[in-house]
Enzyme design. Structure first.
Site, short mmCIF file in Angstrom:
data_model
loop_
_atom_site.label_atom_id
_atom_site.label_comp_id
_atom_site.label_asym_id
_atom_site.label_seq_id
_atom_site.Cartn_x
_atom_site.Cartn_y
_atom_site.Cartn_z
N LYS A 1 36.07 30.95 43.45
CA LYS A 1 37.57 30.77 44.29
C LYS A 1 37.34 30.35 45.59
O LYS A 1 37.79 29.71 46.01
CB LYS A 1 38.40 31.99 43.87
CG LYS A 1 38.05 33.28 44.49
CD LYS A 1 39.13 34.52 44.33
CE LYS A 1 38.66 35.55 45.09
NZ LYS A 1 38.95 36.68 43.92
N ARG B 1 45.86 46.65 44.53
CA ARG B 1 46.58 45.54 44.20
C ARG B 1 46.78 45.51 42.74
O ARG B 1 47.69 46.07 42.42
CB ARG B 1 45.08 44.37 44.71
CG ARG B 1 45.60 43.21 44.88
CD ARG B 1 44.46 42.17 45.41
NE ARG B 1 43.50 41.86 44.11
CZ ARG B 1 42.80 40.70 44.18
NH1 ARG B 1 42.62 40.20 45.10
NH2 ARG B 1 42.17 40.58 42.95
C1 LIG Z 1 37.89 37.40 43.79
C2 LIG Z 1 37.57 38.29 42.60
C3 LIG Z 1 36.46 38.73 42.22
C4 LIG Z 1 35.22 38.14 43.08
O1 LIG Z 1 35.16 38.95 44.42
P1 LIG Z 1 33.74 38.88 45.25
O2 LIG Z 1 34.10 40.12 46.09
O3 LIG Z 1 33.87 37.64 45.70
O4 LIG Z 1 32.55 39.36 44.32
C5 LIG Z 1 36.43 39.63 41.15
N1 LIG Z 1 37.72 40.01 40.49
C6 LIG Z 1 38.72 39.49 40.99
C7 LIG Z 1 40.01 40.05 40.05
C8 LIG Z 1 39.05 38.91 42.02
O5 LIG Z 1 40.26 38.42 42.38
#
Ligand SMILES: *Cc1c(COP(=O)(O)O)cnc(C)c1O
Length: 365
Positions: free
Chosen positions: A36, A131
């Site tokens: 992302k 969250r």
């Molecule tokens: C963005 C995200 C991740 C990845 O997080 P990092 O800190 O970049 O490894 C994993 N799970 C969810 C639900 C996310 O939104």
């Protein structure tokens, strides 16, 4: 190039992915690569897959469609909770989604049955970061209803930490996730295959061997992309922190006072910036700004250069300490943190140049 651009080193991404996957595999944890921060860049996803991640996850369907349209052939997971209004598209686009709402699961169930598919879901539990996720106390009643829905296969439980509330994964909250897994398995007499407890904030816990055995899946973005764990943003041993570099061009180069002259009010963004008195300084205006980056997240590769501030279209840097100076037309290079990278990858004004084996595969133009 007249544009600011990001150079992306695919070999470093592949290398980082391999380092992350090797460590996780040793601890019985499967890794899904998260794209992302790169807006689902197909070459980045492909490099992650070469490095050994088992599948790709992204928070936005647009990014997943971009990857699919580019022919990146893998299993896809949607990270952001699906919208009730978009259940058909979610079922048609991804194998797995993360969920926390019964009305949405019911919608996904209907969509899956309409499309004669089985849609897989991971049920998210909120372990305290506030969250997404079901509060642990409500999980059994949620599952009782979720497990009755046709067209849906519950793969297991998941949790996301260190994203909103800054709560880091530790032995306690990971153990709670495992306890909840057992509770669901015992109550409903079933086996949950996937316990997806970790993201890039989990590396210190993994390294310390303190992740409970049942946790067998991690969704990893930043540790692969920028080579950092995210509990303390420490560089991860054996990874590179500079797979992405921002390049921008100097448009103006002048000696000016270090503090503004005249009666002062707000800047263009509603702040009243403070400036130290340092005498006359050599200042460069660079062609990248707040529209393209998080100003607090860029660091010049040349440590003698200092970021002074920015407006929407300019970054202002102090180059006084560079021996021999710099000139109009010169290019400056910057390292980026996650926030600056995310914004730069999203900016249409920043071109993306892709390198593999030292060869430019795509100049982004
Ligand atoms: C963005 C995200 C991740 C990845 O997080 P990092 O800190 O970049 O490894 C994993 N799970 C969810 C639900 C996310 O939104």
């Amino acid at each position: 190039m007249a544009f600011p651009y990001i150079s992306i080193d695919l070999d470093k991404i592949e290398h980082n992915a391999r380092a992350v996957v090797d460590l996780c595999t040793q601890h019985g944890i499967e890794v899904t690569g998260v794209t992302k921060a790169t807006c689902g860049h197909p070459d980045v996803a492909t490099a992650m897959l070469r490095g050994g991640v088992s599948s790709i996850a992204d928070s936005r369907l647009e990014n997943i469609h971009r990857l699919q349209d580019a022919g990146v052939n893998t299993r896809y997971m949607l990270l952001r909770l699906p919208p009730l209004s978009g259940v058909d598209e979610v079922v048609a686009s991804v194998a797995v989604s993360l969920n926390s709402e019964l009305p949405v699961l019911a919608g996904l169930s209907q969509a899956a049955m309409r499309q004669r598919r089985v849609h897989e879901v991971i049920v998210m539990v909120d372990l305290g970061d506030l969250r997404e996720g079901i509060w642990p106390h409500d999980l059994v009643s949620f599952m009782r209803k979720a497990l009755k829905l046709g067209g849906i296969r519950v793969l297991g439980l998941g949790a996301n930490l260190a994203c909103f509330g800054g709560v880091v994964p530790d032995k306690d909250n990971m153990s709670l996730l495992v306890e909840l897994t057992h509770k669901i398995e015992n109550t409903f007499e079933l086996k949950l295959g996937c316990v997806s407890g970790l993201n890039s904030s989990g590396f210190e816990l993994i390294m310390a061997g303190r992740v409970p055995k049942r946790i067998n899946h991690a969704r990893i973005g930043e540790a692969i992309i920028l080579g950092r764990e995210t509990a303390h943003r420490k560089p991860w041993p054996g990874t590179d922190q500079d797979a992405f570099t921002l390049h921008a061009e100097i448009l103006e180069m002048k000696a000016k006072p270090s503090r503004p002259v005249g009666t002062r009010s707000e800047d263009a963004f509603g702040h009243v910036p403070q400036f130290r008195e340092r005498g006359v300084r050599n200042r460069a205006l660079v062609n990248v700004g707040r529209e393209d980056i998080d100003v607090n997240g860029v660091a010049p590769l040349d440590s003698r250069i200092e970021v002074v501030g920015a407006s929407s279209g300019y970054l202002v840097v102090d180059v006084t300490d560079v021996p021999g100076g710099v000139d109009v037309g010169d290019e400056l290079a910057f390292n980026l943190n996650y926030s600056a990278l995310l914004r730069a990858m999203t900016s249409a004004y920043v071109k993306k140049q892709v390198f593999r084996g030292g060869v430019c595969l795509d100049d982004g133009l």
